[in-house]
Scaffold this active site. Structure first.
Site, PDB file in Angstrom:
ATOM      1  N   GLU A   1       0.986  -1.243  -0.225  1.00 56.98           N
ATOM      2  CA  GLU A   1      -0.161   0.187   0.256  1.00 56.98           C
ATOM      3  C   GLU A   1       1.113   1.556   0.087  1.00 56.98           C
ATOM      4  OE1 GLU A   1      -2.769   1.474   0.283  1.00 56.98           O
ATOM      5  OE2 GLU A   1      -4.541  -0.243   0.767  1.00 56.98           O
ATOM      6  N   ASP A   2       0.017   2.063  -0.510  1.00 53.59           N
ATOM      7  CA  ASP A   2       0.947   3.948  -0.225  1.00 53.59           C
ATOM      8  C   ASP A   2       1.200   4.362   1.325  1.00 53.59           C
ATOM      9  OD1 ASP A   2      -1.654   4.089  -0.725  1.00 53.59           O
ATOM     10  OD2 ASP A   2      -1.159   5.543  -2.248  1.00 53.59           O
TER      11      ASP A   2
ATOM     12  N   ASP B   1      -4.305   5.200   6.114  1.00 58.80           N
ATOM     13  CA  ASP B   1      -4.785   6.729   6.900  1.00 58.80           C
ATOM     14  C   ASP B   1      -6.025   6.331   7.491  1.00 58.80           C
ATOM     15  OD1 ASP B   1      -5.183   9.302   6.565  1.00 58.80           O
ATOM     16  OD2 ASP B   1      -6.361   9.722   4.717  1.00 58.80           O
TER      17      ASP B   1
ATOM     18  N   PHE C   1      -1.008  16.133   4.293  1.00 60.86           N
ATOM     19  CA  PHE C   1      -1.335  15.355   3.017  1.00 60.86           C
ATOM     20  C   PHE C   1      -0.554  15.384   2.340  1.00 60.86           C
ATOM     21  CE2 PHE C   1      -2.978  14.764  -0.910  1.00 60.86           C
ATOM     22  CZ  PHE C   1      -3.875  13.604  -1.219  1.00 60.86           C
TER      23      PHE C   1
ATOM     24  N   ARG D   1       2.886  12.207  -8.653  1.00 59.39           N
ATOM     25  CA  ARG D   1       2.912  10.728  -8.747  1.00 59.39           C
ATOM     26  C   ARG D   1       4.475  11.147  -8.890  1.00 59.39           C
ATOM     27  NH1 ARG D   1      -1.568   8.238  -7.908  1.00 59.39           N
ATOM     28  NH2 ARG D   1      -3.302   8.549  -8.922  1.00 59.39           N
TER      29      ARG D   1
HETATM   30  P1  5GP Z   1      -7.200   5.152   4.041  1.00 61.81           P
HETATM   31  O1  5GP Z   1      -7.989   6.363   4.387  1.00 61.81           O
HETATM   32  O2  5GP Z   1      -8.321   4.415   3.379  1.00 61.81           O
HETATM   33  O3  5GP Z   1      -6.622   4.980   5.151  1.00 61.81           O
HETATM   34  O4  5GP Z   1      -6.471   5.335   2.699  1.00 61.81           O
HETATM   35  C1  5GP Z   1      -7.018   5.618   1.030  1.00 61.81           C
HETATM   36  C2  5GP Z   1      -6.232   5.929   0.060  1.00 61.81           C
HETATM   37  O5  5GP Z   1      -6.386   7.419   0.519  1.00 61.81           O
HETATM   38  C3  5GP Z   1      -4.883   6.200   0.768  1.00 61.81           C
HETATM   39  O6  5GP Z   1      -4.335   4.084  -0.339  1.00 61.81           O
HETATM   40  C4  5GP Z   1      -4.251   7.039   0.056  1.00 61.81           C
HETATM   41  O7  5GP Z   1      -4.393   6.620  -1.661  1.00 61.81           O
HETATM   42  C5  5GP Z   1      -5.470   7.902  -0.335  1.00 61.81           C
HETATM   43  N1  5GP Z   1      -4.859   9.025   0.799  1.00 61.81           N
HETATM   44  C6  5GP Z   1      -4.538   9.069   2.127  1.00 61.81           C
HETATM   45  N2  5GP Z   1      -3.672  10.087   2.624  1.00 61.81           N
HETATM   46  C7  5GP Z   1      -3.213  10.389   1.681  1.00 61.81           C
HETATM   47  C8  5GP Z   1      -2.345  11.762   1.913  1.00 61.81           C
HETATM   48  O8  5GP Z   1      -2.210  12.343   2.694  1.00 61.81           O
HETATM   49  N3  5GP Z   1      -1.674  11.926   0.190  1.00 61.81           N
HETATM   50  C9  5GP Z   1      -2.541  10.845  -1.108  1.00 61.81           C
HETATM   51  N4  5GP Z   1      -1.934  11.883  -2.153  1.00 61.81           N
HETATM   52  N5  5GP Z   1      -3.186  10.061  -0.774  1.00 61.81           N
HETATM   53  C10 5GP Z   1      -3.279   9.796   0.504  1.00 61.81           C
END
Ligand code: 5GP
Length: 173
Positions: free
Chosen positions: A97-98, A101, A150, A163
């Site tokens: 995963e990237d 969050d 962010f 990206r």
């Molecule tokens: P989750 O909130 O479900 O853990 O994360 C969902 C997705 O939101 C992550 O896989 C990512 O692609 C995007 N995301 C969450 N935080 C950030 C951030 O700080 N920057 C970016 N570019 N994407 C984010």
């Protein structure tokens, strides 16, 4: 006015940490084969770099998930827009995963994949923002823990842009 970018983690630090993670993963899995699943799009750069430091036999798969979000917020609704091409039953699976969050995406994907009965299921995430969690979940291999900011670059986007940045940056509006 276009947003300003501030470097949060420079490319050199990213490279060193990704190499460490790859070495740890290689040690943990030994000669065992790993099915590595990259979650598109955000993980593509991390996945490519991490793979170069994994010495175990690997096969690759990709998934894509989308949360119904508006700009920089997450609504909590997840949709899988690209699923795996093969079964993972009995396999050792590493989800890449990237960023974790709120944790909602990872939670959804882990539940989905667990139903397919892999032998093991672990997660490697480039970034972790624990202060934003809405569900209790964590990854086994984390690149960096960051504050509630962010971030873009190194695969992560804002409205599909940035990206390609080598450094991890914060968008300052
Ligand atoms: P989750 O909130 O479900 O853990 O994360 C969902 C997705 O939101 C992550 O896989 C990512 O692609 C995007 N995301 C969450 N935080 C950030 C951030 O700080 N920057 C970016 N570019 N994407 C984010």
């Amino acid at each position: 006015m276009s947003p300003r970018l501030e470097v949060l983690i420079p490319a050199t630090r990213i490279a060193a940490r990704v190499a460490e993670l790859g070495a740890t993963i290689s040690r943990d899995y030994g000669d065992g084969e790993i099915v590595i699943i990259g979650v598109l799009k955000g993980s593509f750069m991390f996945m490519a770099d991490l793979l170069r430091h994994i010495t175990c036999p690997v096969t690759l798969e990709f998934m894509a998930a989308r949360s119904y979000d508006a700009g920089t917020t997450t609504s909590g609704q997840i949709e899988v827009t690209k699923d795996l091409g093969r079964p993972i039953e009995g396999k050792d699976v590493l989800l890449v995963e990237d960023i974790i969050d709120t944790g909602l995406t990872l939670n959804y994907l882990k539940l989905l994949l667990a139903q397919r009965q892999p032998r093991s299921l672990k997660t490697a995430a480039f970034l972790d923002k624990p202060s934003r969690r809405r569900i209790q979940i964590s990854g086994e291999y984390i690149g960096f823990e960051i504050e509630d900011k962010f971030v873009v670059g190194y695969g992560l986007d804002f409205e599909q842009k940035y990206r390609n940045l080598k450094d991890l940056c914060v968008l300052v509006s």
